[in-house]
Design an enzyme around this catalytic site. Structure first.
Site, PDB file in Angstrom:
ATOM      1  N   SER A 175       0.824  -1.203   0.000  1.00  0.00           N
ATOM      2  CA  SER A 175       0.000   0.000   0.000  1.00  0.00           C
ATOM      3  C   SER A 175       0.866   1.266   0.000  1.00  0.00           C
ATOM      4  O   SER A 175       1.660   1.472  -0.915  1.00  0.00           O
ATOM      5  CB  SER A 175      -0.938  -0.074   1.210  1.00  0.00           C
ATOM      6  OG  SER A 175      -1.809   1.002   1.232  1.00  0.00           O
ATOM      7  N   HIS A 379      -7.519  -5.419   0.186  1.00  0.00           N
ATOM      8  CA  HIS A 379      -6.306  -4.633   0.447  1.00  0.00           C
ATOM      9  C   HIS A 379      -5.505  -5.120   1.654  1.00  0.00           C
ATOM     10  O   HIS A 379      -4.286  -5.242   1.594  1.00  0.00           O
ATOM     11  CB  HIS A 379      -6.721  -3.180   0.662  1.00  0.00           C
ATOM     12  CG  HIS A 379      -5.606  -2.206   0.561  1.00  0.00           C
ATOM     13  ND1 HIS A 379      -4.976  -1.914  -0.634  1.00  0.00           N
ATOM     14  CD2 HIS A 379      -4.982  -1.457   1.497  1.00  0.00           C
ATOM     15  CE1 HIS A 379      -4.023  -1.024  -0.420  1.00  0.00           C
ATOM     16  NE2 HIS A 379      -3.993  -0.731   0.859  1.00  0.00           N
TER      17      HIS A 379
END
Ligand SMILES: *[C@@H]1O[C@H](CO)[C@@H](O)[C@H](O)[C@H]1NC(C)=O
Ligand SMILES: *[C@@H]1O[C@H](CO)[C@@H](O)[C@H](O)[C@H]1NC(C)=O
Length: 404
Positions: A175, A379
């Protein structure tokens, strides 16, 4: 329609609206008591791995804490140095919470890597400065991930190279840990030669197709209104009760959903029930969110609205002073010439496949991109998912081993 209604509508439309059962305060306290002492150093030691702690001070005074697992339990050593960089609102604990045999830091250490885990300015471990007090001085918080990319990560990598004598690191980022890699290697191209190979998990540069309802709200107020800053914190990102209740009643489901959504990290990123090990939830809750500046969030909001991957937008007048143009300059991804691999997934609320594909096309030396085969993979599953070892980490190991 009143402007304020638009983002709320986005939230309503994008989410399955299920009423949430608030977790009891009592349950909260039990978790806190049980895990208050858990931190990366404690967990690594409890898991039986060797651990070392380092501090490095950046040119602009931030005191950063680096965590190291110099070798694994197998005793194998391959003389390679791995550098792991965590995501937004996360920390070095990202890389160990999945446990021995299942977390990337442990798997790498057992494969023979000397594993170093960075902590970006403003998180739990790097909340310190040689001049500014993070608790009382607003100046501490005047940074976004741009500064983490041009200052923190290069400083930590140089420190690691100096300590180990290695001539390059094997970099894995998750990320924001990928965003700061793209910032570093495009703004300071000389760092490309210090990267043997890089694997980006859930890569974030372009964000215009993201689906996270909460980040869409932030993006809507890209020129942060006092109203928004009131809700999420002026300096440090500290979402208040108003913000959390606004979302928890809208995007969270019953049971684990409501519990996870009381955590702003999961509220921002979503989760997939199939990948979530419920036994681990208290430990994850004790370690996240690990802190960030509000500017980091706003900067991502700007990427969403502009559709560009560029430096922080201070507004036209300030931009002219700072950058010499009314718009912030874009990061030149063509300058990212270290061997770079992208691993992304279909159900990622933040790294949408179209955005990842655009990023891939623009990189200076993209090697390959891989879509995770489980289409529900989200995610945060890249760090906490039950199947992350099988679906993602085995790939990381094999990609690293292609480079000497
Ligand atoms: C911050 O760093 C200074 C200098 O290294 C140290 O003396 C101090 O204890 C640190 N403070 C915290 C809260 O870690
Ligand atoms: C879930 O977490 C527990 C506690 O850390 C662990 O013992 C168990 O092996 C994990 N299960 C899976 C499927 O990863």
């Amino acid at each position: 329609m009143k402007p304020i209604l638009v983002p709320l509508l986005v939230v309503l439309v994008q989410s399955c609206i299920v009423r949430t059962t608030p977790i009891s305060e009592e349950a909260d306290n039990v978790f806190l008591e049980r895990y208050a002492l858990s931190s990366t150093p404690n967990i690594v030691e409890a898991d039986g791995y060797p651990f070392e702690n380092y501090y490095v001070t950046t040119g602009d005074g931030y005191i950063l804490n680096i965590h190291r697992i110099p070798f694994g339990l197998s005793g194998k050593k391959n003389n390679k140095v791995a550098y792991l960089q965590h995501g937004l609102l996360q920390s070095s604990s990202d890389w160990i919470l999945n446990g021995p045999g299942k977390a990337l830091a442990y798997i790498l250490a057992d494969e023979g890597y000397d594993v170093w885990m960075g902590n970006a300015r403003g998180n739990t471990y790097s909340r310190n400065h040689s001049v500014f007090d993070p608790n009382t001085d607003s100046r501490f918080w005047q940074f976004s991930w741009h500064d983490i990319g041009v200052v923190d990560v290069p400083t930590m990598i140089d420190f690691v190279l100096e300590k180990t004598g290695a001539d390059g690191v094997y970099y894995a980022g998750h990320s924001q840990g990928t965003t700061v890699y793209f910032v570093m290697t495009s703004m300071k191209p000389e760092y490309n030669s210090k990267i043997k190979a890089q694997v980006s998990l859930a890569p974030i540069a372009y964000m215009s197709h993201l689906t996270s309802p909460l980040l869409r709200i932030v993006a809507f107020w890209q020129k942060p209104a006092v109203f928004l800053l009131d809700l999420i914190g002026m300096d440090e990102f500290l979402p208040g009760h108003g913000f959390m209740s606004m979302l928890s009643s809208k995007i969270c489901t019953e049971g684990i959903g409501s519990l996870l959504c009381s955590n702003v990290l999961f509220a921002l990123c979503g989760f997939s029930p199939k990948q979530m090990n419920t036994t681990k939830i208290p430990l994850i809750m004790a370690n996240t969110p690990a802190g960030s500046s509000t500017k980091q969030i706003i900067h991502y909001g700007q990427e969403i609205s502009s559709g560009k991957f560029r430096q922080y937008d201070f507004g036209m007048i300030e931009n002219r002073k700072k950058y010499g143009s009314i718009w912030p300059p874009a990061y030149d991804l063509g300058k990212v010439t270290a061997p770079t691999y992208l691993i992304y997934s279909k159900n990622d609320w933040l790294a949408a496949t179209r955005d990842v594909e655009q990023l891939y096309k623009e990189l200076g030396s993209p090697k390959a991109k891989f879509l995770v085969s489980d289409h529900m993979f989200n995610h945060l599953d890249f760090t906490f998912g039950k199947d992350a070892p099988k679906l993602v980490y085995s790939k990381v190991i094999s990609l690293f081993s292609r480079h000497n």
